[in-house]
Write a protein that holds these residues in place. Structure first.
Motif, PDB file in Angstrom:
ATOM      1  N   ARG A 222      -0.448  12.130  -3.149  1.00 29.10           N
ATOM      2  CA  ARG A 222      -1.227  10.925  -3.480  1.00 29.10           C
ATOM      3  C   ARG A 222      -2.711  11.306  -3.538  1.00 29.10           C
ATOM      4  NH1 ARG A 222       2.797   9.167   0.386  1.00 29.10           N
ATOM      5  NH2 ARG A 222       4.171   7.550  -0.476  1.00 29.10           N
TER       6      ARG A 222
ATOM      7  N   ILE B 198      14.671  -3.651   6.574  1.00 29.72           N
ATOM      8  CA  ILE B 198      13.720  -4.269   5.639  1.00 29.72           C
ATOM      9  C   ILE B 198      14.441  -4.664   4.347  1.00 29.72           C
ATOM     10  CG2 ILE B 198      11.584  -3.877   4.329  1.00 29.72           C
ATOM     11  CD1 ILE B 198      10.952  -1.715   6.591  1.00 29.72           C
TER      12      ILE B 198
ATOM     13  N   ARG C 136       3.498   9.066   8.248  1.00 27.12           N
ATOM     14  CA  ARG C 136       4.065   9.297   6.910  1.00 27.12           C
ATOM     15  C   ARG C 136       3.077   9.959   5.965  1.00 27.12           C
ATOM     16  NH1 ARG C 136       5.987   3.084   6.224  1.00 27.12           N
ATOM     17  NH2 ARG C 136       6.910   2.872   8.303  1.00 27.12           N
TER      18      ARG C 136
ATOM     19  N   PRO D 202       0.810  -1.220   0.000  1.00 27.84           N
ATOM     20  CA  PRO D 202       0.000   0.000   0.000  1.00 27.84           C
ATOM     21  C   PRO D 202       0.846   1.273   0.000  1.00 27.84           C
ATOM     22  CG  PRO D 202      -0.008  -0.999   2.176  1.00 27.84           C
ATOM     23  CD  PRO D 202       0.707  -1.963   1.269  1.00 27.84           C
ATOM     24  N   MET D 203       0.172   2.369  -0.229  1.00 27.84           N
ATOM     25  CA  MET D 203       0.827   3.683  -0.214  1.00 27.84           C
ATOM     26  C   MET D 203       1.586   3.886   1.091  1.00 27.84           C
ATOM     27  SD  MET D 203      -2.145   6.097  -1.898  1.00 27.84           S
ATOM     28  CE  MET D 203      -3.625   5.100  -1.702  1.00 27.84           C
ATOM     29  N   ALA D 204       2.806   4.382   0.973  1.00 25.97           N
ATOM     30  CA  ALA D 204       3.663   4.716   2.116  1.00 25.97           C
ATOM     31  C   ALA D 204       4.160   3.501   2.893  1.00 25.97           C
ATOM     32  CB  ALA D 204       2.975   5.707   3.059  1.00 25.97           C
ATOM     33  N   SER D 205       4.082   2.315   2.285  1.00 28.54           N
ATOM     34  CA  SER D 205       4.629   1.134   2.967  1.00 28.54           C
ATOM     35  C   SER D 205       6.151   1.085   2.864  1.00 28.54           C
ATOM     36  CB  SER D 205       4.012  -0.150   2.399  1.00 28.54           C
ATOM     37  OG  SER D 205       4.209  -0.232   0.997  1.00 28.54           O
ATOM     38  N   GLY D 206       6.730   1.947   2.028  1.00 32.18           N
ATOM     39  CA  GLY D 206       8.193   2.011   1.947  1.00 32.18           C
ATOM     40  C   GLY D 206       8.771   1.449   0.659  1.00 32.18           C
ATOM     41  N   LYS D 207       7.937   1.217  -0.337  1.00 27.72           N
ATOM     42  CA  LYS D 207       8.432   0.588  -1.584  1.00 27.72           C
ATOM     43  C   LYS D 207       9.571   1.406  -2.206  1.00 27.72           C
ATOM     44  CE  LYS D 207       4.255   0.799  -3.336  1.00 27.72           C
ATOM     45  NZ  LYS D 207       3.575   1.441  -2.190  1.00 27.72           N
ATOM     46  N   SER D 208       9.375   2.719  -2.295  1.00 27.12           N
ATOM     47  CA  SER D 208      10.398   3.553  -2.927  1.00 27.12           C
ATOM     48  C   SER D 208      11.646   3.681  -2.053  1.00 27.12           C
ATOM     49  CB  SER D 208       9.831   4.944  -3.234  1.00 27.12           C
ATOM     50  OG  SER D 208       8.749   4.845  -4.129  1.00 27.12           O
ATOM     51  N   ALA D 209      11.444   3.942  -0.764  1.00 26.73           N
ATOM     52  CA  ALA D 209      12.585   4.142   0.134  1.00 26.73           C
ATOM     53  C   ALA D 209      13.377   2.845   0.318  1.00 26.73           C
ATOM     54  CB  ALA D 209      12.086   4.655   1.486  1.00 26.73           C
TER      55      ALA D 209
ATOM     56  N   LYS E 114      10.040  -1.694  11.797  1.00 26.03           N
ATOM     57  CA  LYS E 114      11.416  -1.889  11.296  1.00 26.03           C
ATOM     58  C   LYS E 114      11.876  -0.668  10.520  1.00 26.03           C
ATOM     59  CE  LYS E 114      11.099  -6.909  10.779  1.00 26.03           C
ATOM     60  NZ  LYS E 114       9.895  -7.436  10.142  1.00 26.03           N
ATOM     61  N   ARG E 115      13.189  -0.451  10.502  1.00 27.09           N
ATOM     62  CA  ARG E 115      13.768   0.646   9.733  1.00 27.09           C
ATOM     63  C   ARG E 115      13.971   0.195   8.286  1.00 27.09           C
ATOM     64  NH1 ARG E 115      18.480   0.554  11.315  1.00 27.09           N
ATOM     65  NH2 ARG E 115      18.351  -0.854  13.083  1.00 27.09           N
ATOM     66  N   PRO E 116      13.987   1.157   7.348  1.00 26.14           N
ATOM     67  CA  PRO E 116      14.140   0.786   5.942  1.00 26.14           C
ATOM     68  C   PRO E 116      15.358  -0.103   5.658  1.00 26.14           C
ATOM     69  CG  PRO E 116      13.417   3.054   6.097  1.00 26.14           C
ATOM     70  CD  PRO E 116      13.668   2.600   7.504  1.00 26.14           C
TER      71      PRO E 116
HETATM   72  N1  ADP Z   1      10.129   1.430   7.582  1.00 27.99           N
HETATM   73  C1  ADP Z   1      10.088   2.761   7.584  1.00 27.99           C
HETATM   74  N2  ADP Z   1      10.326   3.443   8.713  1.00 27.99           N
HETATM   75  C2  ADP Z   1      10.265   4.794   8.738  1.00 27.99           C
HETATM   76  N3  ADP Z   1       9.975   5.575   7.665  1.00 27.99           N
HETATM   77  C3  ADP Z   1       9.729   4.943   6.513  1.00 27.99           C
HETATM   78  C4  ADP Z   1       9.767   3.518   6.397  1.00 27.99           C
HETATM   79  N4  ADP Z   1       9.473   3.178   5.128  1.00 27.99           N
HETATM   80  C5  ADP Z   1       9.255   4.343   4.473  1.00 27.99           C
HETATM   81  N5  ADP Z   1       9.407   5.394   5.286  1.00 27.99           N
HETATM   82  C6  ADP Z   1       9.212   6.817   4.930  1.00 27.99           C
HETATM   83  O1  ADP Z   1       7.822   6.964   4.642  1.00 27.99           O
HETATM   84  C7  ADP Z   1       7.626   7.794   3.505  1.00 27.99           C
HETATM   85  C8  ADP Z   1       6.871   7.002   2.428  1.00 27.99           C
HETATM   86  O2  ADP Z   1       7.718   5.949   1.964  1.00 27.99           O
HETATM   87  P1  ADP Z   1       7.789   5.544   0.440  1.00 27.99           P
HETATM   88  O3  ADP Z   1       9.033   4.767   0.259  1.00 27.99           O
HETATM   89  O4  ADP Z   1       7.579   6.725  -0.436  1.00 27.99           O
HETATM   90  O5  ADP Z   1       6.513   4.582   0.339  1.00 27.99           O
HETATM   91  P2  ADP Z   1       5.803   3.982  -0.944  1.00 27.99           P
HETATM   92  O6  ADP Z   1       6.755   4.078  -2.101  1.00 27.99           O
HETATM   93  O7  ADP Z   1       5.471   2.571  -0.560  1.00 27.99           O
HETATM   94  O8  ADP Z   1       4.566   4.801  -1.126  1.00 27.99           O
HETATM   95  C9  ADP Z   1       9.010   8.256   3.058  1.00 27.99           C
HETATM   96  O9  ADP Z   1       9.283   9.510   3.646  1.00 27.99           O
HETATM   97  C10 ADP Z   1       9.934   7.199   3.642  1.00 27.99           C
HETATM   98  O10 ADP Z   1      11.223   7.677   3.891  1.00 27.99           O
END
Ligand code: ADP
Ligand code: S3P
Ligand code: MG
Length: 178
Positions: free
Chosen positions: A125, A165, A118, A10-17, A160-162
């Protein structure tokens, strides 16, 4: 031969980061489908305003098809696999799910509590609207099964931290023999 790694969730799950960190661990650069759509067509809010969600999904599917390495490209790529961060709605289209089936598809599991901070003031979005957390939870409830069914593995990212993961994904990929 290197099997591509796809990140879904889902949105903001951390896929990009997480994807950027994972690509770094593997010595490659991330393919972010949203970034490619934006580079070709403008910001996501602009695309939704001009073409609706359906227009955005068309662009997303085009970018997905171009991002997935062909069999020949995978065979030629002996070392680093492609790492592709998809958008949260990429799993909706059957054609996209067929593409995802060609790779090691990682579902980044998260929940409302973890994403709340986040997405609080999110303006990037359009689907999150004026009440982001409520919209996020409603959309997640509709897609949760689809993420589970599309995934090769599920990584619980909660708390968990990025970097942790990304390490867990790499370990799962290696454990699966890639
Ligand atoms: N596990 C995590 N812990 C803390 N912050 C996170 C984590 N994963 C992502 N973030 C932060 O949350 C925000 C959304 O992450 P993002 O990677 O853009 O998600 P997605 O691509 O899934 O929508 C970014 O600012 C990112 O740095
Ligand atoms: O879940 C969705 O439908 C969407 C997720 C977004 O990507 P992220 O998951 O990277 O936020 C982006 O593709 C668009 O706003 C639609
Ligand atoms: Mg993203």
């Amino acid at each position: 031969m290197s099997t591509p790694i796809f990140l879904i969730g889902p949105m903001a799950s951390g896929k990009s980061a997480v994807g950027a960190l994972l690509a770094g661990l593997l010595g490659t650069t991330l393919i972010d489908t949203d970034a490619r759509v934006i580079a070709a067509h403008g910001s996501i809010p602009e695309i939704f305003a001009a073409h609706g969600e359906a227009g955005f999904r068309r662009f997303e599917s085009e970018v997905m098809a171009a991002a997935v390495p062909t069999q020949a490209q995978r065979e030629a790529r002996a070392t680093a696999p492609a790492v592709v961060a998809t958008g949260g709605g990429s799993v909706l289209a059957e054609a996209n799910r067929e593409l995802l089936a060609h790779g090691f598809c990682v579902y980044l599991l998260t929940d409302e509590a973890d994403v709340a901070q986040r997405i609080g003031a999110d303006t990037t979005r359009p689907l999150l609207g004026s009440n982001p957390l409520e919209a996020w939870a409603r959309i997640f409830a509709m897609r949760s099964d689809l993420y589970e069914r599309t995934a090769t593995v599920i990584i619980d990212t909660r708390g968990k931290r990025p970097g942790q993961i990304a390490g867990a994904i790499l370990a799962a990929y290696r454990d699966a023999g890639h």
